[in-house]
Design an enzyme around this catalytic site. Structure first.
Site, PDB file in Angstrom:
ATOM      1  N   TYR A  26       6.130 -29.042  40.088  1.00  0.00           N
ATOM      2  CA  TYR A  26       6.576 -28.525  38.795  1.00  0.00           C
ATOM      3  C   TYR A  26       7.315 -29.531  37.925  1.00  0.00           C
ATOM      4  CZ  TYR A  26       5.464 -24.154  41.198  1.00  0.00           C
ATOM      5  OH  TYR A  26       4.810 -23.155  41.875  1.00  0.00           O
ATOM      6  N   ASN A  77       3.134 -18.893  30.290  1.00  0.00           N
ATOM      7  CA  ASN A  77       3.102 -19.241  31.709  1.00  0.00           C
ATOM      8  C   ASN A  77       3.824 -18.116  32.444  1.00  0.00           C
ATOM      9  OD1 ASN A  77       3.369 -20.164  34.284  1.00  0.00           O
ATOM     10  ND2 ASN A  77       4.205 -22.173  33.742  1.00  0.00           N
ATOM     11  N   HIS A 103      -0.110 -23.644  33.117  1.00  0.00           N
ATOM     12  CA  HIS A 103       0.579 -23.764  34.401  1.00  0.00           C
ATOM     13  C   HIS A 103       0.920 -25.220  34.630  1.00  0.00           C
ATOM     14  CE1 HIS A 103      -0.311 -19.647  35.266  1.00  0.00           C
ATOM     15  NE2 HIS A 103      -1.536 -19.881  34.824  1.00  0.00           N
TER      16      HIS A 103
END
Ligand code: DQA
Length: 150
Positions: A26, A77, A103
């Site tokens: 992430y 998202n 994403h």
């Protein structure tokens, strides 16, 4: 010059924890840092970005209900809700706005259950695995879809 098109950037469950989640998946930006970056990129494209995050599915649904009046397009998202939250899909359909799904990680190359997106067919595009760059790509698509008012 007419008003800049308004793009709502919506983050769902656990995205407020960016900065504490696995950076390999992430990235290292916190949600506040990510939003500042998206705001700058939106400005460069002559778009006005507004942000929403919730860990509560009902709040996310109600924000989508209000969008018809408040926004011209949406980048979303939804986090894990992406994979199973049919109520969010229905609410996105009700919003009836141009939408792009983003994403940070590549949901196609992770666990099989992440490969399913219940919102993908309502979106102009699904951008996955491009990290923070994915949001800039989504804004560019929406700017092209909406047209530049200047
Ligand atoms: C995510 C991918 C989802 O599978 C996950 O549940 C998230 C974040 C992403 O941005 O890569 O919370 O949407």
């Amino acid at each position: 010059m007419s008003a800049r098109p308004r793009v709502e950037v919506m983050h769902g469950v656990n995205l407020d924890q960016l900065g504490r989640r696995d950076p390999a998946l992430y990235g290292t930006l916190t949600l506040a840092e990510l939003e500042r970056r998206i705001e700058r990129e939106a400005g460069e494209l002559n778009l006005a970005a507004r942000f929403f995050q919730s860990n509560h599915e009902g709040a996310f649904v109600e924000r989508l209900h209000a969008l018809r009046e408040d926004a011209d397009a949406v980048v979303l998202n939804p986090g894990a809700w992406t994979h199973y939250a049919w109520a969010i899909r229905d609410a996105l359909e009700i919003a009836a706005l141009p939408a792009v799904e983003v994403h940070l990680s590549n949901i196609q190359t992770r666990e099989p259950w992440r490969r399913v997106s219940v919102i993908a067919d309502l979106c102009l595009a699904s951008i996955s695995g491009h990290g923070a760059d994915g949001y800039g790509e989504a804004l560019l698509m929406l700017r092209d879809e909406l047209g530049d008012p200047s």
